[in-house]
Design an enzyme around this catalytic site. Structure first.
Site, PDB file in Angstrom:
ATOM      1  N   ASP A 136       0.832  -1.218   0.000  1.00 39.23           N
ATOM      2  CA  ASP A 136       0.000   0.000   0.000  1.00 39.23           C
ATOM      3  C   ASP A 136       0.864   1.264   0.000  1.00 39.23           C
ATOM      4  O   ASP A 136       0.361   2.362   0.219  1.00 39.23           O
ATOM      5  CB  ASP A 136      -0.934   0.005   1.223  1.00 39.23           C
ATOM      6  CG  ASP A 136      -0.164  -0.099   2.542  1.00 39.23           C
ATOM      7  OD1 ASP A 136       1.089  -0.082   2.519  1.00 39.23           O
ATOM      8  OD2 ASP A 136      -0.811  -0.189   3.600  1.00 39.23           O
ATOM      9  N   HIS A 138       3.530   1.953   2.044  1.00 34.43           N
ATOM     10  CA  HIS A 138       4.099   2.451   3.319  1.00 34.43           C
ATOM     11  C   HIS A 138       5.594   2.196   3.396  1.00 34.43           C
ATOM     12  O   HIS A 138       6.106   1.251   2.789  1.00 34.43           O
ATOM     13  CB  HIS A 138       3.368   1.854   4.534  1.00 34.43           C
ATOM     14  CG  HIS A 138       3.631   0.400   4.797  1.00 34.43           C
ATOM     15  ND1 HIS A 138       2.672  -0.574   4.644  1.00 34.43           N
ATOM     16  CD2 HIS A 138       4.740  -0.238   5.227  1.00 34.43           C
ATOM     17  CE1 HIS A 138       3.183  -1.746   4.971  1.00 34.43           C
ATOM     18  NE2 HIS A 138       4.438  -1.578   5.323  1.00 34.43           N
ATOM     19  N   GLU A 143       2.014   3.574   8.220  1.00 31.59           N
ATOM     20  CA  GLU A 143       0.830   3.138   7.475  1.00 31.59           C
ATOM     21  C   GLU A 143       0.119   4.335   6.841  1.00 31.59           C
ATOM     22  O   GLU A 143       0.357   5.480   7.241  1.00 31.59           O
ATOM     23  CB  GLU A 143      -0.116   2.425   8.446  1.00 31.59           C
ATOM     24  CG  GLU A 143       0.489   1.198   9.107  1.00 31.59           C
ATOM     25  CD  GLU A 143       0.641   0.009   8.166  1.00 31.59           C
ATOM     26  OE1 GLU A 143       0.766   0.210   6.937  1.00 31.59           O
ATOM     27  OE2 GLU A 143       0.641  -1.134   8.652  1.00 31.59           O
TER      28      GLU A 143
HETATM   29  C1  GLP Z   1       6.930  -4.411   6.471  1.00 33.35           C
HETATM   30  C2  GLP Z   1       8.148  -3.605   6.918  1.00 33.35           C
HETATM   31  C3  GLP Z   1       8.621  -2.675   5.816  1.00 33.35           C
HETATM   32  C4  GLP Z   1       8.814  -3.454   4.532  1.00 33.35           C
HETATM   33  C5  GLP Z   1       7.500  -4.084   4.105  1.00 33.35           C
HETATM   34  C6  GLP Z   1       7.616  -4.872   2.812  1.00 33.35           C
HETATM   35  O1  GLP Z   1       5.772  -3.678   6.522  1.00 33.35           O
HETATM   36  N1  GLP Z   1       7.882  -2.847   8.097  1.00 33.35           N
HETATM   37  O2  GLP Z   1       9.838  -2.055   6.219  1.00 33.35           O
HETATM   38  O3  GLP Z   1       9.274  -2.587   3.518  1.00 33.35           O
HETATM   39  O4  GLP Z   1       7.096  -4.966   5.150  1.00 33.35           O
HETATM   40  O5  GLP Z   1       8.187  -6.138   3.050  1.00 33.35           O
HETATM   41  P1  GLP Z   1       8.708  -7.100   1.928  1.00 33.35           P
HETATM   42  O6  GLP Z   1      10.070  -6.618   1.562  1.00 33.35           O
HETATM   43  O7  GLP Z   1       8.767  -8.444   2.577  1.00 33.35           O
HETATM   44  O8  GLP Z   1       7.763  -7.045   0.782  1.00 33.35           O
END
Ligand code: GLP
Length: 266
Positions: A136, A138, A143
């Site tokens: 989304d 973030h 968020e």
């Molecule tokens: C979580 C973390 C973020 C990260 C996101 C995406 O929300 N707090 O820092 O960027 O996940 O994770 P992924 O890299 O596993 O797609």
């Protein structure tokens, strides 16, 4: 924003590692901002490789992680402290005292968050902040709706984030609902930000981050206000970018310029 498109996750990781390793070699006591999630794993593998094979030295490097789940002890398999220990810290020569991850078990959260901000300041600020992006849009756990001036604080996870991150836990029920996270304002104070994204499920978030309006609904879009941001994406994550061709041309022109310069006698 500088947008670099690479073919796949492996080349994205290698490219990100080049920026990071170059900084560590140039400034051995630099301050790195680190991220968790599946996206930076390949980057950490590459850094471990360079440490083992090319003596990349982390002995003076200081790190600050973006976030941590509330309630999980550092030993919990899904805590971000554990993730960092397993996937990076235990495999390089970093001084454990120089590694900082928010404490998800702090008793006084407000005091802990203020102290985390102070520690970043006292270390001289973050030189390079690594970022992933949520589906989304973030960054860290900021968020949708988070203030773009926010600082390190307690944050309630959005239902989509809880669902997304359930894959790492036995069930959705087990995913903590609260996290401590650096704020968007904290992240924007880093001297340079490097955002990585791979896969079709990130294409919309990448488009909104790079080309959408700056909005608290997509906290990564606040990076448009930062003067030194590098976005490294694979073909899939770049697939919804309207100005994709232009970004490629910019990279090609810069590559030619660098080649010309390095072939000139100094
Ligand atoms: C979580 C973390 C973020 C990260 C996101 C995406 O929300 N707090 O820092 O960027 O996940 O994770 P992924 O890299 O596993 O797609």
């Amino acid at each position: 924003m500088r947008v670099i498109e690479e073919p796949d996750k492996e080349t994205v990781s290698r490219r990100a590692a080049e920026f990071l390793a170059e900084l560590v070699r140039r400034r051995p006591d630099c301050v790195l901002g680190l991220a968790t999630g599946s996206t930076p794993l390949g980057l950490y593998q590459e850094l471990i490789h360079q440490h083992r094979e090319e003596q990349l030295d982390f002995s003076q490097v200081v790190t600050f992680n973006l976030d941590e789940y509330v309630g999980l002890p550092p030993t919990h398999s899904q805590s971000y402290r554990h993730f960092m220990q397993e996937n990076l810290f235990s495999q390089i020569n970093i001084n454990p005292e120089n590694t900082h991850v928010p404490d998800g078990r702090a008793l006084d959260f407000e005091a802990h968050c203020e102290q985390y901000e102070r520690a970043i300041q006292e270390a001289g600020g973050i030189d390079l902040q690594i970022l992933g992006v949520g589906g989304d849009g973030h960054i860290a756990f900021n968020e949708p709706g988070s203030s773009l001036g926010s600082r390190t604080r307690l944050k309630t996870l959005a239902p989509e984030t809880v669902r997304d991150n359930a894959r790492f836990f036995e069930s959705e029920q087990e995913v903590p609902r609260l996290a401590i996270t650096m704020g968007v304002g904290t992240i924007l104070e880093s001297r340079r930000c490097l955002l990585m994204a791979c896969g079709l499920n990130k294409a919309r978030a990448v488009q909104a981050t790079v080309e959408g309006p700056v909005t608290a609904q997509v906290t990564a879009s606040a990076l448009q206000l930062h003067r030194d941001v590098i976005v490294i994406v694979d073909h899939d994550a770049a697939s919804m970018l309207a100005r994709r061709e232009y970004y490629r041309e910019v990279e090609e022109a810069e590559r030619r310029l660098r080649a010309e310069r390095s072939s000139q006698p100094s």
